[in-house]
Design a protein around this motif. Sequence first.
Motif, PDB file in Angstrom:
ATOM      1  N   ARG A  86      42.083  41.536 -42.569  1.00  0.00           N
ATOM      2  CA  ARG A  86      41.911  41.862 -44.040  1.00  0.00           C
ATOM      3  C   ARG A  86      42.895  42.880 -44.492  1.00  0.00           C
ATOM      4  O   ARG A  86      43.742  43.335 -45.002  1.00  0.00           O
ATOM      5  CB  ARG A  86      40.761  42.679 -45.050  1.00  0.00           C
ATOM      6  CG  ARG A  86      39.525  40.988 -44.622  1.00  0.00           C
ATOM      7  CD  ARG A  86      38.452  41.621 -45.289  1.00  0.00           C
ATOM      8  NE  ARG A  86      38.560  42.099 -46.800  1.00  0.00           N
ATOM      9  CZ  ARG A  86      38.010  41.464 -47.393  1.00  0.00           C
ATOM     10  NH1 ARG A  86      37.585  40.322 -47.562  1.00  0.00           N
ATOM     11  NH2 ARG A  86      37.710  42.006 -49.034  1.00  0.00           N
ATOM     12  N   GLU A 122      42.682  36.116 -50.280  1.00  0.00           N
ATOM     13  CA  GLU A 122      40.516  35.827 -50.274  1.00  0.00           C
ATOM     14  C   GLU A 122      40.880  35.272 -52.067  1.00  0.00           C
ATOM     15  O   GLU A 122      40.136  34.174 -52.173  1.00  0.00           O
ATOM     16  CB  GLU A 122      40.047  36.922 -49.923  1.00  0.00           C
ATOM     17  CG  GLU A 122      38.715  36.866 -50.347  1.00  0.00           C
ATOM     18  CD  GLU A 122      38.000  37.832 -49.666  1.00  0.00           C
ATOM     19  OE1 GLU A 122      37.112  37.481 -50.146  1.00  0.00           O
ATOM     20  OE2 GLU A 122      37.883  38.431 -49.467  1.00  0.00           O
ATOM     21  N   LYS A 142      39.709  31.696 -44.480  1.00  0.00           N
ATOM     22  CA  LYS A 142      38.294  32.162 -45.192  1.00  0.00           C
ATOM     23  C   LYS A 142      37.070  32.773 -43.909  1.00  0.00           C
ATOM     24  O   LYS A 142      36.926  34.298 -44.151  1.00  0.00           O
ATOM     25  CB  LYS A 142      38.058  31.938 -45.947  1.00  0.00           C
ATOM     26  CG  LYS A 142      37.055  33.048 -46.841  1.00  0.00           C
ATOM     27  CD  LYS A 142      36.314  31.823 -48.052  1.00  0.00           C
ATOM     28  CE  LYS A 142      35.701  32.666 -49.480  1.00  0.00           C
ATOM     29  NZ  LYS A 142      35.330  32.268 -50.462  1.00  0.00           N
TER      30      LYS A 142
END
Length: 219
Positions: free
Chosen positions: A80, A126, A64
Motif C-alpha cells: 500500500r 483498492e 487485492k
Amino acid sequence: MAAARFVPQALQATRGYATQAGAVKPPLMLHGLAGKYATSAFVAAASRDAKTLSQVETDLKQLKSIIAPPQQTPESVKARDFLANPVMTHAEKADGIKKMLGGKEGEITRNLFAVLADNGRLGDTEKIIDGFLELMSAHRGEIEVTVTSAAPLDKSTASRLESAIKGSQYASKGKSVKITQKVNPSIQGGLIVDFGDRSVDLSVSSRVSRLNSLLQQGI
C-alpha cells in the motif's frame, strides 16, 4: 526506456477498447474517478469475451489479496505504501506493479495499471478494484452482503450466518448471495451486516455508544 514506451501503448490500446466497446453497457453506474477507471476496465474486458472479463477479475482479486488481505500484514502495508508513493519514476512504478501482478496478468490489466501509473492514480487501486468487483457482482445478478466482525469468524459461525442470510426474506428474490467478511477490531464485538443500502449494526461499540448517549441525556 521500455517503461516509457509501454505507457503510450497502453493509452492507445485503452482508447481502442473504448471505441469498439460502444455497445457494451455496465450493469450499474459507479461514481467518482475510481468508478470511471473500474467501469472502463469492465467495459474493455466485456467487449472482448467472458474469458477476458474473468481474467481481469482474477488479476484484480489476486492484487487485492496482496494489498488488502482480511488482516493487515507487513507485506500488505509495504504494498500500500508503494501504491501511495507519489515520487517514484515510471520505471520504478512499472517494475513494482509487474512484481505485484506476477507476470501472468492479462493485457487489459497491464494497460489499466500502466494508465494509473501514468496518471498518478495508483493510490486509488483498492477503490478501483472494489468498483470492478461490484460491477462483476451486478453482472452476475448477485446480492452482495458484507459482514464485519471484531475478529475473524470461525468456520462454524460463518457457516450458520451464511445460511441465515441466504434463507432470509431479503435474499429470496431469485438472486444469489455473495458474502464478504471483513475484520475491524474497533467494533469490539458483535457484527455489522451491510447489504444494498441497508445496514444492521449489532456491534458492541454501537451498543456502548447508545448507552453513553442515554446516560448523558439522563444527567
